[in-house]
Design a protein around this motif. Structure first.
Motif, PDB file in Angstrom:
ATOM      1  N   SER A  36       8.236  19.970  13.133  1.00  0.00           N
ATOM      2  CA  SER A  36       8.647  18.787  13.161  1.00  0.00           C
ATOM      3  C   SER A  36       8.252  17.729  11.804  1.00  0.00           C
ATOM      4  N   PRO A  37       9.571  17.013  12.096  1.00  0.00           N
ATOM      5  CA  PRO A  37       9.111  16.560  11.022  1.00  0.00           C
ATOM      6  C   PRO A  37       8.716  15.037  11.066  1.00  0.00           C
ATOM      7  N   VAL A  38       9.069  14.731  12.556  1.00  0.00           N
ATOM      8  CA  VAL A  38       8.838  13.124  13.083  1.00  0.00           C
ATOM      9  C   VAL A  38       7.160  12.846  12.564  1.00  0.00           C
ATOM     10  N   GLY A  39       6.646  11.883  12.331  1.00  0.00           N
ATOM     11  CA  GLY A  39       5.634  10.939  11.194  1.00  0.00           C
ATOM     12  C   GLY A  39       5.779  10.142  10.189  1.00  0.00           C
ATOM     13  N   VAL A  40       4.632  10.080   9.562  1.00  0.00           N
ATOM     14  CA  VAL A  40       4.468   9.142   8.744  1.00  0.00           C
ATOM     15  C   VAL A  40       4.315   9.712   7.099  1.00  0.00           C
ATOM     16  N   TRP A  41       5.174   9.704   6.257  1.00  0.00           N
ATOM     17  CA  TRP A  41       5.473  10.576   4.815  1.00  0.00           C
ATOM     18  C   TRP A  41       5.018   9.519   3.937  1.00  0.00           C
ATOM     19  N   ARG A  42       4.196   9.642   3.254  1.00  0.00           N
ATOM     20  CA  ARG A  42       3.496   8.173   1.958  1.00  0.00           C
ATOM     21  C   ARG A  42       3.912   9.249   0.509  1.00  0.00           C
ATOM     22  N   ALA A  43       4.947   8.085  -0.240  1.00  0.00           N
ATOM     23  CA  ALA A  43       4.880   8.504  -1.785  1.00  0.00           C
ATOM     24  C   ALA A  43       3.904   8.975  -2.298  1.00  0.00           C
ATOM     25  N   ALA A  44       3.215  10.457  -3.213  1.00  0.00           N
ATOM     26  CA  ALA A  44       2.599  10.393  -4.036  1.00  0.00           C
ATOM     27  C   ALA A  44       1.747   9.436  -5.143  1.00  0.00           C
ATOM     28  N   PRO A  45       1.309   8.916  -5.439  1.00  0.00           N
ATOM     29  CA  PRO A  45       1.072   7.996  -7.100  1.00  0.00           C
ATOM     30  C   PRO A  45       1.858   9.229  -8.305  1.00  0.00           C
ATOM     31  N   PRO A  46       1.755   8.516  -8.613  1.00  0.00           N
ATOM     32  CA  PRO A  46       2.192   7.019  -9.125  1.00  0.00           C
ATOM     33  C   PRO A  46       3.375   6.445  -8.201  1.00  0.00           C
ATOM     34  N   GLU A  47       3.783   6.485  -7.694  1.00  0.00           N
ATOM     35  CA  GLU A  47       5.352   6.203  -6.962  1.00  0.00           C
ATOM     36  C   GLU A  47       4.671   5.709  -5.811  1.00  0.00           C
ATOM     37  N   THR A  48       6.170   4.630  -5.169  1.00  0.00           N
ATOM     38  CA  THR A  48       5.243   4.161  -4.313  1.00  0.00           C
ATOM     39  C   THR A  48       6.978   4.421  -3.012  1.00  0.00           C
ATOM     40  N   GLY A  49       6.218   3.919  -1.884  1.00  0.00           N
ATOM     41  CA  GLY A  49       7.467   4.030  -0.713  1.00  0.00           C
ATOM     42  C   GLY A  49       6.951   4.787   0.253  1.00  0.00           C
ATOM     43  N   VAL A  50       7.098   4.400   1.617  1.00  0.00           N
ATOM     44  CA  VAL A  50       6.644   5.301   2.803  1.00  0.00           C
ATOM     45  C   VAL A  50       7.681   5.558   3.126  1.00  0.00           C
ATOM     46  N   LEU A  51       8.120   7.044   4.103  1.00  0.00           N
ATOM     47  CA  LEU A  51       9.175   6.941   4.434  1.00  0.00           C
ATOM     48  C   LEU A  51       8.576   7.754   6.470  1.00  0.00           C
ATOM     49  N   GLN A  52       9.779   7.276   6.701  1.00  0.00           N
ATOM     50  CA  GLN A  52       8.627   7.185   8.205  1.00  0.00           C
ATOM     51  C   GLN A  52      10.419   8.162   9.555  1.00  0.00           C
TER      52      GLN A  52
END
Length: 148
Positions: A36-52
């Protein structure tokens, strides 16, 4: 000079041993298989962002350096919201962007994207940038699948 050489050789040998150990264990990181894709996904540095990705079928992206509506580098903080569902292959998630913004301005990038997620990564690419969102088990509900 001989005393310096005698001290340098053990240090060099220790560094070589540490390097060999690092290379030998590089592939031994945690293995991820999500159902399941449900959850918190964080951009790997050096990029930024959070996908929830939420259980109710919606998702948000905040503070992203990648604009998924336009498909490239965001000139300022990008955010989006929309709906998701599993694509025909259960290892892919389909994200449909309903609204997206660059700063406070509507960006008008509605549209859909199918991306693989089962290995714990969701990748978006363009000619000028690639961003990888990585699943964060510490900030997510207990996943279905396995995170070793």
């Amino acid at each position: 000079m001989n005393a310096l050489r005698q001290r340098t050789i053990p240090i060099f040998a220790a560094l070589v041993a540490l390097f060999a150990l690092a290379v030998g264990t590089a592939g031994c990181g945690s293995q991820v298989h999500l159902e399941s894709p449900v959850g918190v996904w964080r951009a790997a540095p050096p990029e930024t962002g959070v996908l929830q990705i939420f259980e109710d079928g919606t998702f948000t992206i905040t503070d992203s350096s990648f604009d998924i509506g336009y498909g490239g580098k965001a000139p300022r903080n990008y955010r989006a919201e929309g709906d998701w569902n599993l694509a025909s292959d259960a290892e892919w998630v389909y994200l449909y962007t309903n609204y997206d913004y660059v700063g406070d301005r509507a960006a008008g990038g509605a549209g859909g994207h199918s991306r693989e997620f089962a290995d714990g990564r969701i990748v978006f690419e363009s000619e000028d940038l690639s961003i990888t969102f990585v699943y964060d088990p510490s900030a997510s509900p207990t996943p279905s699948g396995s995170v070793d």
